[in-house]
Design a protein around this motif. Sequence first.
Motif, PDB file in Angstrom:
ATOM      1  N   ALA A   1       0.836  -1.207   0.000  1.00 23.94           N
ATOM      2  CA  ALA A   1       0.000   0.000   0.000  1.00 23.94           C
ATOM      3  C   ALA A   1       0.870   1.256   0.000  1.00 23.94           C
ATOM      4  N   ALA A   2       1.946   1.226   0.784  1.00 23.02           N
ATOM      5  CA  ALA A   2       2.841   2.387   0.860  1.00 23.02           C
ATOM      6  C   ALA A   2       3.551   2.629  -0.479  1.00 23.02           C
ATOM      7  N   VAL A   3       4.126   1.561  -1.057  1.00 22.90           N
ATOM      8  CA  VAL A   3       4.876   1.692  -2.311  1.00 22.90           C
ATOM      9  C   VAL A   3       3.968   2.180  -3.440  1.00 22.90           C
ATOM     10  N   ASN A   4       2.765   1.614  -3.518  1.00 22.83           N
ATOM     11  CA  ASN A   4       1.843   1.974  -4.595  1.00 22.83           C
ATOM     12  C   ASN A   4       1.109   3.293  -4.340  1.00 22.83           C
ATOM     13  N   GLY A   5       0.881   3.617  -3.064  1.00 19.34           N
ATOM     14  CA  GLY A   5       0.014   4.749  -2.750  1.00 19.34           C
ATOM     15  C   GLY A   5       0.699   6.039  -2.392  1.00 19.34           C
ATOM     16  N   VAL A   6       1.989   5.974  -2.034  1.00 21.34           N
ATOM     17  CA  VAL A   6       2.649   7.190  -1.549  1.00 21.34           C
ATOM     18  C   VAL A   6       2.740   8.248  -2.656  1.00 21.34           C
ATOM     19  N   ALA A   7       2.908   7.813  -3.906  1.00 28.82           N
ATOM     20  CA  ALA A   7       2.966   8.774  -5.013  1.00 28.82           C
ATOM     21  C   ALA A   7       1.623   9.478  -5.210  1.00 28.82           C
ATOM     22  N   LEU A   8       0.519   8.743  -4.978  1.00 32.04           N
ATOM     23  CA  LEU A   8      -0.807   9.357  -5.090  1.00 32.04           C
ATOM     24  C   LEU A   8      -0.997  10.434  -4.022  1.00 32.04           C
ATOM     25  N   CYS A   9      -0.489  10.162  -2.809  1.00 35.02           N
ATOM     26  CA  CYS A   9      -0.568  11.160  -1.729  1.00 35.02           C
ATOM     27  C   CYS A   9       0.254  12.401  -2.084  1.00 35.02           C
ATOM     28  N   GLY A  10       1.446  12.181  -2.638  1.00 33.73           N
ATOM     29  CA  GLY A  10       2.283  13.294  -3.080  1.00 33.73           C
ATOM     30  C   GLY A  10       1.616  14.091  -4.190  1.00 33.73           C
ATOM     31  N   THR A  11       0.965  13.372  -5.112  1.00 34.36           N
ATOM     32  CA  THR A  11       0.264  14.031  -6.224  1.00 34.36           C
ATOM     33  C   THR A  11      -0.838  14.951  -5.708  1.00 34.36           C
ATOM     34  N   LEU A  12      -1.606  14.457  -4.744  1.00 34.44           N
ATOM     35  CA  LEU A  12      -2.689  15.259  -4.157  1.00 34.44           C
ATOM     36  C   LEU A  12      -2.129  16.559  -3.559  1.00 34.44           C
TER      37      LEU A  12
ATOM     38  N   CYS B   1      13.493  13.050  -8.860  1.00 33.80           N
ATOM     39  CA  CYS B   1      12.913  12.000  -8.001  1.00 33.80           C
ATOM     40  C   CYS B   1      12.744  10.669  -8.736  1.00 33.80           C
ATOM     41  N   SER B   2      12.537  10.701 -10.051  1.00 33.39           N
ATOM     42  CA  SER B   2      12.527   9.453 -10.837  1.00 33.39           C
ATOM     43  C   SER B   2      13.889   8.781 -10.734  1.00 33.39           C
ATOM     44  N   LEU B   3      14.918   9.603 -10.908  1.00 36.16           N
ATOM     45  CA  LEU B   3      16.287   9.108 -10.824  1.00 36.16           C
ATOM     46  C   LEU B   3      16.581   8.549  -9.434  1.00 36.16           C
TER      47      LEU B   3
ATOM     48  N   PRO C   1      15.474  -4.782   3.482  1.00 30.00           N
ATOM     49  CA  PRO C   1      14.207  -4.439   2.815  1.00 30.00           C
ATOM     50  C   PRO C   1      13.585  -3.139   3.319  1.00 30.00           C
ATOM     51  N   LYS C   2      13.628  -2.935   4.641  1.00 25.89           N
ATOM     52  CA  LYS C   2      13.008  -1.732   5.218  1.00 25.89           C
ATOM     53  C   LYS C   2      13.651  -0.456   4.695  1.00 25.89           C
ATOM     54  N   SER C   3      14.972  -0.430   4.617  1.00 23.05           N
ATOM     55  CA  SER C   3      15.657   0.789   4.178  1.00 23.05           C
ATOM     56  C   SER C   3      15.418   1.054   2.693  1.00 23.05           C
ATOM     57  N   VAL C   4      15.401  -0.002   1.869  1.00 23.05           N
ATOM     58  CA  VAL C   4      15.140   0.160   0.437  1.00 23.05           C
ATOM     59  C   VAL C   4      13.724   0.694   0.227  1.00 23.05           C
ATOM     60  N   MET C   5      12.746   0.090   0.904  1.00 22.51           N
ATOM     61  CA  MET C   5      11.350   0.509   0.742  1.00 22.51           C
ATOM     62  C   MET C   5      11.118   1.916   1.299  1.00 22.51           C
ATOM     63  N   ALA C   6      11.787   2.246   2.395  1.00 20.26           N
ATOM     64  CA  ALA C   6      11.623   3.571   2.993  1.00 20.26           C
ATOM     65  C   ALA C   6      12.150   4.663   2.060  1.00 20.26           C
ATOM     66  N   THR C   7      13.348   4.447   1.491  1.00 19.60           N
ATOM     67  CA  THR C   7      13.894   5.457   0.574  1.00 19.60           C
ATOM     68  C   THR C   7      13.087   5.520  -0.719  1.00 19.60           C
ATOM     69  N   LEU C   8      12.624   4.357  -1.199  1.00 24.68           N
ATOM     70  CA  LEU C   8      11.780   4.326  -2.399  1.00 24.68           C
ATOM     71  C   LEU C   8      10.501   5.135  -2.159  1.00 24.68           C
ATOM     72  N   CYS C   9       9.868   4.926  -1.030  1.00 26.56           N
ATOM     73  CA  CYS C   9       8.620   5.644  -0.709  1.00 26.56           C
ATOM     74  C   CYS C   9       8.874   7.141  -0.545  1.00 26.56           C
ATOM     75  N   PHE C  10      10.005   7.505   0.077  1.00 28.92           N
ATOM     76  CA  PHE C  10      10.334   8.924   0.268  1.00 28.92           C
ATOM     77  C   PHE C  10      10.434   9.640  -1.077  1.00 28.92           C
ATOM     78  N   PHE C  11      11.207   9.048  -1.989  1.00 37.31           N
ATOM     79  CA  PHE C  11      11.402   9.712  -3.289  1.00 37.31           C
ATOM     80  C   PHE C  11      10.144   9.653  -4.148  1.00 37.31           C
ATOM     81  N   ARG C  12       9.348   8.595  -4.013  1.00 40.30           N
ATOM     82  CA  ARG C  12       8.113   8.519  -4.800  1.00 40.30           C
ATOM     83  C   ARG C  12       7.059   9.512  -4.289  1.00 40.30           C
ATOM     84  N   PHE C  13       7.108   9.870  -3.025  1.00 37.41           N
ATOM     85  CA  PHE C  13       6.203  10.926  -2.543  1.00 37.41           C
ATOM     86  C   PHE C  13       6.523  12.247  -3.250  1.00 37.41           C
TER      87      PHE C  13
END
Length: 521
Positions: A71-82, A111-113, A123-135
Motif C-alpha cells: 500500500a505504501a509503495v503503490n500509494g505514496v505517489a498518489l498522496c504526493g500528487t494530491l 525523483c525518478s532518478l 528491505p526496510k531501508s530500500v522501501m523507505a527510501t523508495l517511498c520517500f522519493f516517490r512521494f
Amino acid sequence: MAADNLKVLNALDVAKTQWYHFTAIIIAGMGFFTDAYDLFCISLVTKMLGRIYYHVDGSKKPGSLPPNVSAAVNGVALCGTLAGQLFFGWLGDKMGRKRVYGVTLMLMSVCSLASGLSFGSEPKSVMATLCFFRFWLGFGIGGDYPLSATIMSEYANKKTRGAFIAAVFAMQGFGILSGGVFAMIISTAFNAKFKAPAYEVDPIASTAPQADYIWRIILIVGALPALLTYYWRLKMPETARYTALVAKNMKQAAADMSKVLQVDIEAEQQKVEPAVEEKNSFGLFSKKFLCRHGLHLLGTTTTWFLLDIAFYSQNLFQKDIFSAIGWIPPAKTMNAVEEVFRIARAQTLIALCSTVPGYWFTVALIDVIGRFAIQLMGFFFMTVFMFALAFPYNHWTHKDNRIGFVVMYSLTFFFANFGPNATTFVVPAEIFPARLRSTCHGISAASGKLGAIIGAFGFLYLAQNQDKAKADAGYPAGIGVKNSLIVLGVINFLGLLFTFLVPESKGKSLEEMSGENEDKE
C-alpha cells in the motif's frame, strides 16, 4: 473595457491552428507522458520487489510485499500528487504558470532518478527510501495537472480548445504504453542474458541477482522524457491571459503573443487596468465566488472524485482477469524476470486496446459533441457495464464466460477514457477566472486523487472475500468482489448526476465562461 474585447485575447480565441499549438501540446503533453509512466510503472515491478526483498525460505509461493508495504509503495505517489496539485495550483496563480512550470518537471526528473537509486541492504531501508522519493515524485506530478491544463487552455483558440487540452491529457496513454513496452524489452534482454529456472524448480535461483537492476532501470528511465522537454518549457512565454488579466502587463502580453502568433497586436495598457481591477474584486473564499462559481467547483470536484474511485479500483480484478485468460500464469511457474515481462505485456495490451483509443476518441469528438455529452455518456456506460459485471458475477466466474468478462471490463474503461477521465481534466481549466483558474483546477484534481486513494486501497480491503479464511494473506474479511462492483456502479451513477452541475464550454471563450467579459453593471 471588458476582458473579452482585449485584442490580444481575441487574437488567441480566433487564431487558426498553428505550429505553436502543436508545440504547446508536445511540451505540456510530455509532462503527462512522464506522469503516467512514473505513476503506473511501479505496478510492473511490485511483484519483483516482493521476490527480491521478501523471499521466505521453504514457501510454496514466491515472496510478495506485505499489505502495508504494498500500500505504501503503490500509494505514496498518489498522496504526493494530491499535495502537489493543491500547492502548485495555488502557486501557478500567485507566481505565474511559466515560473512554476519548470520546477515541477525538474522535481519529477530528480525523483525518478532517485527512486531507482533507492539505497540500503535491508528491505526496510530500500522501501523507505523508495517511498520517500516517490512521494516527492508524486508532488511534482501533481503540479503538472493544473499547470499543463491551464497553460494549454490559455494558449488555445476557442474552436479547438477542448481537443488541445484533451490531447495533452491523452499523452498519459502513451506513457502507460511506453512503460509496458520498455519493461518488456528490458526483461526480455535480462532473461536471455541471465537465464533462471522457475520458482517451483529452484526458489533461490529463480530470482537472479541481476534482477535488482531491472526495477531500478525501469524507474530511472522515467526521468528521460521530462529532461528532454525541460529546455522548451523554460523557453515558453507566460500565457497572455495571466500577463494581461492577473499581472496587468498588457504591453508584455501583446509582445509575447505577437511573437507566438506572428502578427502585430496593439498593446491596450490604458484599457486593461479598469477591466482587470473590476474583475479582481472577489477571491476564492468570497460570497461572490460562491454565487458565481460555487456550484461549478462542486461539480468539478465531485465528478472527478467519483470517477477516480471507479477508475483506480481497476486493480481489483486486473490480476484475476490476467490470470483467467492465461496472460499471467501462476507465479510459481515463472522466474522473477519472466513475471515482469508477463505483467508488462498484459498492461500494454489493455492500454493498446482500451486506454489509448478511449483518450483519442475524446480528442476527436470533444469539440464536436461537447464536454457535457461525453461526460454524461461515459458515466452512463460505466454504470451499465459495472452493473452488468456485478449482478451476474457468478456467471462471469465460469471459465467459459471469462472472455465476455474481459470484453465488459475493457468497455468500462474505454468509456472512462472516452468520457469523464478526460473531461474532468478539461473542464476545470475552462470555466474559472484567470486569477483562480490554476487553483480551482488543482482543487478539482486533488479531489480526484483523494478518490483514487479510496479506489485503489479502500476497495482492495472492501473487495476481500466475506469469509476471512478465503481473504488474501494479511487482509481482513470484506464484502466480496460482487458487492464491490455494485457499490462502484452506484458511484458511477452519482457521477452522472453531479455532471449536471458542470456547464458546457464548447465554442465559448474562457472570459465568457468565467464571467470576465461582463461589463460593470
